[in-house]
Design an enzyme around this catalytic site. Structure first.
Site, PDB file in Angstrom:
ATOM      1  N   SER A  84      10.593  14.317   3.892  1.00  0.00           N
ATOM      2  CA  SER A  84      10.778  15.404   2.585  1.00  0.00           C
ATOM      3  C   SER A  84      12.138  15.413   2.255  1.00  0.00           C
ATOM      4  CB  SER A  84      10.330  16.593   3.425  1.00  0.00           C
ATOM      5  OG  SER A  84      10.695  17.712   2.316  1.00  0.00           O
ATOM      6  N   THR A  85      12.040  15.126   0.782  1.00  0.00           N
ATOM      7  CA  THR A  85      13.197  15.227  -0.082  1.00  0.00           C
ATOM      8  C   THR A  85      13.610  16.528  -0.125  1.00  0.00           C
ATOM      9  OG1 THR A  85      11.821  14.985  -1.941  1.00  0.00           O
ATOM     10  CG2 THR A  85      12.877  13.013  -1.268  1.00  0.00           C
ATOM     11  N   LYS A 143      15.374  17.137  -6.998  1.00  0.00           N
ATOM     12  CA  LYS A 143      14.844  16.102  -6.785  1.00  0.00           C
ATOM     13  C   LYS A 143      14.007  15.347  -7.830  1.00  0.00           C
ATOM     14  CE  LYS A 143      10.339  18.177  -4.945  1.00  0.00           C
ATOM     15  NZ  LYS A 143       9.381  18.451  -3.937  1.00  0.00           N
ATOM     16  N   ARG A 170      -1.831  -6.676  -0.682  1.00  0.00           N
ATOM     17  CA  ARG A 170      -0.207  -6.683  -0.591  1.00  0.00           C
ATOM     18  C   ARG A 170       0.613  -7.624  -0.327  1.00  0.00           C
ATOM     19  NH1 ARG A 170       0.097  -2.985  -4.660  1.00  0.00           N
ATOM     20  NH2 ARG A 170      -1.049  -0.893  -4.082  1.00  0.00           N
TER      21      ARG A 170
END
Length: 205
Positions: A84-85, A143, A170
């Site tokens: 979590s920023t 943020k 990918r």
């Protein structure tokens, strides 16, 4: 980028699921060569890939960019838990000034792409964010100026069928360089006796 395999389902669970269909448990060898051949034949060659969903893997992925995370999130059949920023930006608040050309210092927080102009722009954005964090601005608002190159980490759980799709798409040379690196690293982190399930998905130059 650092990948740690935290958990994987034993290969025998997948073979047991396949043998449930024909009640052929007596032909199994507890995840040995007979069971692996069965998984390869049914799951890969015969394309009954739903049987591969009985295998799941949990990875701890560290040091990817928010740009890469955004691409990972497009794979819907995954369970990500992301750093979590909102709660962790405070670590940046304690840092000294970030200066352009100081790539060694900046890469503690940024994934650098190797293009000096772009990397220096990322450092400027990082310093701008650090300066904002010195002010009385909430982390929820601050943020919004995070650079896409900002490092993050996540715990990711994915089943074998979805991981085949991820690696196939990918590891292609048309994919973003960083997610190509991630796809190859996820494959390398797999248990040796599981790699046969994914080898045909891997694009090797």
């Amino acid at each position: 980028m650092q990948i740690t395999l935290l958990f994987h389902t034993p290969i025998s669970v997948c073979s047991h699921a396949i043998r449930t269909c024909w009640q052929s448990f007596d032909k199994g060898d507890c995840g040995g060569e007979k069971d692996k051949e069965l998984i390869d034949r049914v799951g890969n060659k015969f394309k009954h890939a739903s049987t591969l969903e009985h295998l799941s893997y949990t990875f701890y992925i560290q040091g990817i960019s928010r740009a890469c995370l955004q691409e990972v999130s497009r794979h819907r059949h995954t369970s990500p838990s992301v750093k979590s920023t909102r709660y962790t930006l405070k670590e940046l608040r304690k840092e000294n000034e970030f200066k352009t050309e100081d790539f060694e210092n900046a890469k503690r927080y940024l994934v650098l792409c190797g293009n000096k102009e772009v990397d220096n722009a990322s450092i400027k954005a990082l310093e701008n964010l650090r300066s904002i964090l010195q002010k009385n601005i909430s982390l929820d608002i601050a943020k919004y100026c995070l650079p896409e190159s900002y490092k993050t980490e996540l715990t990711l759980t994915i089943n074998a069928r979805s991981l085949q799709n991820f690696i196939s798409l990918r590891s292609s040379k048309s994919a973003l360089w960083e997610i190509r690196k991630l796809a190859n690293a996820l494959f390398e982190a797999l248990p040796q006796d599981h790699k046969f399930i994914f080898e045909h998905c891997l694009h090797i130059e």
